[in-house]
Each structure stands twice: as structure tokens, then as C-alpha cells.
Motif scaffolding. Sequence first.
Motif, mmCIF file in Angstrom:
data_model
loop_
_atom_site.group_PDB
_atom_site.id
_atom_site.type_symbol
_atom_site.label_atom_id
_atom_site.label_comp_id
_atom_site.label_asym_id
_atom_site.label_seq_id
_atom_site.Cartn_x
_atom_site.Cartn_y
_atom_site.Cartn_z
ATOM 1 N N GLN A 166 0.853 -1.188 0.000
ATOM 2 C CA GLN A 166 0.000 0.000 0.000
ATOM 3 C C GLN A 166 0.890 1.240 0.000
ATOM 4 O O GLN A 166 1.549 1.534 1.002
ATOM 5 C CB GLN A 166 -0.908 -0.009 1.239
ATOM 6 N N LYS A 220 -7.896 -4.835 -0.900
ATOM 7 C CA LYS A 220 -8.955 -3.832 -0.930
ATOM 8 C C LYS A 220 -9.337 -3.368 0.467
ATOM 9 O O LYS A 220 -9.837 -2.251 0.632
ATOM 10 C CB LYS A 220 -10.172 -4.374 -1.674
ATOM 11 N N PHE A 221 -9.097 -4.208 1.486
ATOM 12 C CA PHE A 221 -9.376 -3.742 2.847
ATOM 13 C C PHE A 221 -8.478 -2.555 3.179
ATOM 14 O O PHE A 221 -8.946 -1.526 3.685
ATOM 15 C CB PHE A 221 -9.180 -4.847 3.883
ATOM 16 N N GLN A 238 -6.950 -0.618 1.097
ATOM 17 C CA GLN A 238 -7.298 0.517 0.234
ATOM 18 C C GLN A 238 -8.457 1.305 0.829
ATOM 19 O O GLN A 238 -8.451 2.546 0.821
ATOM 20 C CB GLN A 238 -7.646 0.005 -1.162
ATOM 21 N N ARG A 239 -9.444 0.594 1.365
ATOM 22 C CA ARG A 239 -10.579 1.262 2.000
ATOM 23 C C ARG A 239 -10.136 1.990 3.272
ATOM 24 O O ARG A 239 -10.633 3.079 3.586
ATOM 25 C CB ARG A 239 -11.670 0.240 2.326
ATOM 26 N N ALA A 272 -8.457 5.200 2.281
ATOM 27 C CA ALA A 272 -9.460 6.161 1.799
ATOM 28 C C ALA A 272 -10.207 6.802 2.962
ATOM 29 O O ALA A 272 -10.557 7.984 2.923
ATOM 30 C CB ALA A 272 -10.440 5.466 0.859
ATOM 31 N N ALA A 273 -10.438 6.025 4.023
ATOM 32 C CA ALA A 273 -11.107 6.579 5.205
ATOM 33 C C ALA A 273 -10.206 7.577 5.916
ATOM 34 O O ALA A 273 -10.651 8.650 6.348
ATOM 35 C CB ALA A 273 -11.510 5.453 6.152
ATOM 36 N N LYS A 280 -13.652 8.756 3.703
ATOM 37 C CA LYS A 280 -14.638 7.804 3.183
ATOM 38 C C LYS A 280 -15.145 6.897 4.307
ATOM 39 O O LYS A 280 -14.461 6.685 5.313
ATOM 40 C CB LYS A 280 -14.019 6.959 2.072
ATOM 41 N N HIS A 319 -16.020 3.723 6.663
ATOM 42 C CA HIS A 319 -15.307 2.490 6.975
ATOM 43 C C HIS A 319 -16.006 1.301 6.324
ATOM 44 O O HIS A 319 -17.231 1.273 6.186
ATOM 45 C CB HIS A 319 -15.278 2.267 8.482
ATOM 46 N N LEU A 320 -15.209 0.310 5.930
ATOM 47 C CA LEU A 320 -15.788 -0.919 5.380
ATOM 48 C C LEU A 320 -16.712 -1.574 6.400
ATOM 49 O O LEU A 320 -17.837 -1.969 6.082
ATOM 50 C CB LEU A 320 -14.675 -1.896 4.995
#
Length: 339
Positions: free
Chosen positions: A24, A295-296, A298-299, A302-303, A308, A310-311
Motif C-alpha cells: 500500500q 482492498k481492505f 485501500q478502504r 481512503a477513510a 470515506k 469504513h468498510l
Amino acid sequence: MIKTAVIGYGLSAKTFHLPFISLQPELELVAISSSQSQLRLDYPDIKHYSNGDELIRLSDAELVVITSPNDSHYPLAKQALLAGKHALVEKPFVLTEVQGQELFELADEQQRQLFVYHNRRFDGDFLTLQQLLQTGELGTIRYFESHFDRFRPVPRPRWRELQGEGSGILYDLGPHLIDQTIALFGAPKALTARCRALRLGSDTVDYFHLLLHYADKEVVLHSSPFSAHPTTRFILQGDLGSYHKTGLDPQEDALRAGQKPDGAGWGQEPAALYGVVADAQGQKPYPTLAGDYQKFYQRLVAALQQGKPHLVSATEALQGIRLIELALHSQRLGRTLDF
């Protein structure tokens, strides 16, 4: 760059966190805490601390990833938040709903972000389930069954299988099945549970069978240590058809084998392992979507950087812990309990 530190250097850190942190670009690994001497050989260029308390007090990390034993999640997350750091906590998030509520309130007070790690929302077979629900091709769903079975008939001398706070399979594998169910259908109206120690010499829960009761459907979540045959992973049944899947997402085995999660075909299942969709006209293989645990992270980035969502929301995280507590209470009382 977000300075990131990891507490713990066991299977969770090595398999499910460090490979993805390294890929990341927005994250900079600055510290790891562990008593293992191998850590200095594997990561000679970062700071090493003997324990999580020391890392939180002395490191300049902005984000702390907590992968230590389950009973340490709450105190370490609390300490990290009080130190002005963001925290990502492995499953199970905490041991009680009360602990979880306190941590989310503390995160708000400290103006820091608290994340709960549920990477299996990016299992390929789970993404496939979500696709089936979105397309509606199975009709109205009336029954869902989710398994995480193994063949481990003899207890192992490790903390997850020894008596203690937060040990046992319900706290180890249960969070995966419960979180995926909450993501699909929300919280149930009631629960009936059997949570037992079935293996000879076992002194903690090694088997569970949870019945989650919804207004319009029934859900079964199951884990057994005596499953030597290839076992069911998912059964999804609707009034137009059903989906049946065996086997587990391939990412964990690939990570354990040392594969990097950035190659072509990462997370893709062989066609021979696809699940099957059946309806009144017959049955056919249903391609499994590729999983991607990256992708976790990445999320998460983004948060932190863009605000953004949270997942895993605070509500979902707390519901998951409440269901574990409720399951153990249902076992003690021997009856169905309202959620």
C-alpha cells in the motif's frame, strides 16, 4: 505517508497484514513489536519493540495495527487511541459489546479512527454471494448456511485452544461467519446456539452451531473440528434457485506459501472449484469472482485520507461481538434468545 506500526509478529501479522501494508503506497511501516528474535532478521531497517505497550508509548506511528492475542485487543486499542493514534484491530474486535462501545466513543473523543479487520469481506466466494444477491437470479432468499470446518481432532497447545478469555473457535472463526452474515442480511431477530468442547481433552469451545432467526429467512453458521472430507462453505437458497460452494478462498494458502499478493491471477479460483447454481431447469458452474484482501487496506487509507466510510461500521462491529456473547449465553441457558 501514514506511519504504520504492527503489534505482534505471529500468523496474523505475517500473513494478513504485513504483505498488504508493504504494497500500500500510502503506508510506511515504521515499527513492529514482538519478542521473537527472527523479527530483527526479517525487518532489520525498522524499529523493534519488545511489546505493544512500549511500541505505543515510544514509536512515532500514526496508525497501530493490533494482531496480538484476543484478550489484549481492548487494552491496547484503548492505549493507542489515548496516545492520539488511529487503530486497526484484528478479529475478534473485543471480547464484549461494552468494551467495543467504549472504544468507539473514545475514538470520537480523541478525533481518531478505529477500524475493525474483516478481510474476508473480500473472499472471492463471498463477493460471488453478494453478486448473486444483487442479480436476484435466486429469487427471494429464504435460507443461508455458512461453514468454516476443519479436521483438527486433537487440541493443540496454543493460546487459541487453551482455556482463557477470548479463546476458542467461536472467537477465532466465528467472527468471520458472523460478520459476513451481517454484511449480507443485517442483524437477526433472535439466535439459538450450541457452543461446545467436543474434542477429547479440549477445555474451550471447539464446535459451534448457530441458528440466526430472521423475519423472512433462516441462517446457519457452523464450525466443526472433525470434518475430514471437503466440506460445504456456502449454501444460499431462494425461491428461484440455489447456490452451493465447497472449499475456501485460495488467498490464505497462497499467503502462507509465501506468494506476494500482487501477481496476475491473485485470488482467482480454478474453474474446477467453482460453486454450482441450480434451478428448475438444471444446474451449472457459477464462476467465482477473484478475491483481494488488499482492498481492505485501500478502504482504510481512503477513510484516513479522504474521510470515506469504513468498510465495517461501528454498528456492524458491535453487532458481531454481541452475537458472540449471545451465543455463549444461549448455550448456557439452552434456549433461543432475542437479539
